[in-house]
Design a protein around this motif. Structure first.
Motif: not given
Length: 273
Positions: A146-156, A187-189, A202-216
């Motif tokens: 299911d799509p993860v839309d705000a405000p879910a998984f936002t805030g402190l 989501r970003v932090f 940047e984190l992606n919430f996709d099919c129950s997995f949390v993944t990351i956009e590769p960063t250096e």
């Protein structure tokens, strides 16, 4: 001489055939008591969204019978999966007449528990249960897309490193971060990272997995530390209907120029404040 040779050749051939036949016959012989056991110790069920999925447990008998045999099964009390809620199955398995095996279906249900991942431990409780492989573990894991839309998984969120080490100690310097909406499922932090400048992840919430956009992250020992996705099967997870906490797992690759060059798989727990 030829006659002797032919006689010897015939005798050797007969001997070889006899050994072969005896060996084949012995491979199917069993003189012990009737026993039952599982063909394997571990099974798994993986399903998407509300789809139920089934796996068949195979129970093996040491001897065949001219009649059907009912073998009793039970759910071990240490199971994290609940019979009737998280999964269904019969309490017996039938080994048909003249057969050495029988199967029982275990079907998963889409629940909060199976989204998180649970285990059903099924014991053979029949008097015929062998002293080996008399218990099978069924790992059940459902995923929600299911799509993860705000405000879910936002805030402190309070963050805590709960697994893995890169040799430097905790990778993130902050005890809490603020997550911002970056579009559906994203989501970003910003977070302090080691001794360098803060990183924006940047984190992606996709099919129950949390993944990351590769960063250096540039480091003084040369090159950059790369933050990328965890190996398949070890990703962080979230519950779509509950943003109170989630787990973020990633791979941290330290360059050759650093004294502790290595790859580490690190997990952080995020708890909503």
């Amino acid at each position: 001489m030829k006659k002797i040779f032919k006689t010897l050749l015939f005798a050797c051939t007969v001997a070889l055939v006899s050994v072969s036949c005896d060996s084949d016959e012995n491979s199917h012989s069993y003189n012990g008591p009737f026993q039952t056991y599982y063909d394997q110790a571990n099974y798994s069920i993986s399903a998407m969204d509300t789809d139920n999925n089934t796996t068949n447990l195979v129970v093996v008998a040491t001897t065949a019978s001219s009649t059907d045999r009912q073998i009793s099964l039970s759910v071990d009390p240490t199971s994290t999966a609940v019979l009737g809620d998280d999964f269904t199955m019969a309490s017996t398995v039938t080994i048909p007449a003249n057969s050495y095996t029988g199967t029982v279906a275990v079907t998963s249900n889409f629940t909060a528990n199976t989204l998180a991942g649970v285990q059903a431990i099924i014991n053979i409780t029949d008097d015929s249960a062998a002293q080996f492989k008399n218990s099978a573990v069924v790992n059940i894991q459902h995923r929600s897309c299911d799509p993860v839309d705000a405000p879910a998984f936002t805030g402190l969120y309070a963050i805590e490193q709960v697994a893995g080490s890169n040799g430097f100690g905790d990778s993130f310097n902050d005890a809490q971060v603020e997550l911002f909406d970056n579009g559906t499922d994203s989501r970003v932090f910003q977070v302090g990272y080691l001794i360098g400048a803060p990183l924006v992840l940047e984190l992606n919430f996709d099919c129950s997995f949390v993944t990351i956009e590769p960063t250096e992250a540039p480091v003084t020992c040369g090159g950059a530390i790369t933050l990328s996705n965890a190996p398949a099967g070890s990703e962080g997870t979230y519950m779509p209907a509950d943003d109170s906490e989630f787990y973020f797992t990633y791979t941290e690759t330290i360059p050759e120029g650093c004294s502790v060059a290595q790859s580490a798989v690190i997990t952080y727990k995020f708890t909503k404040i």
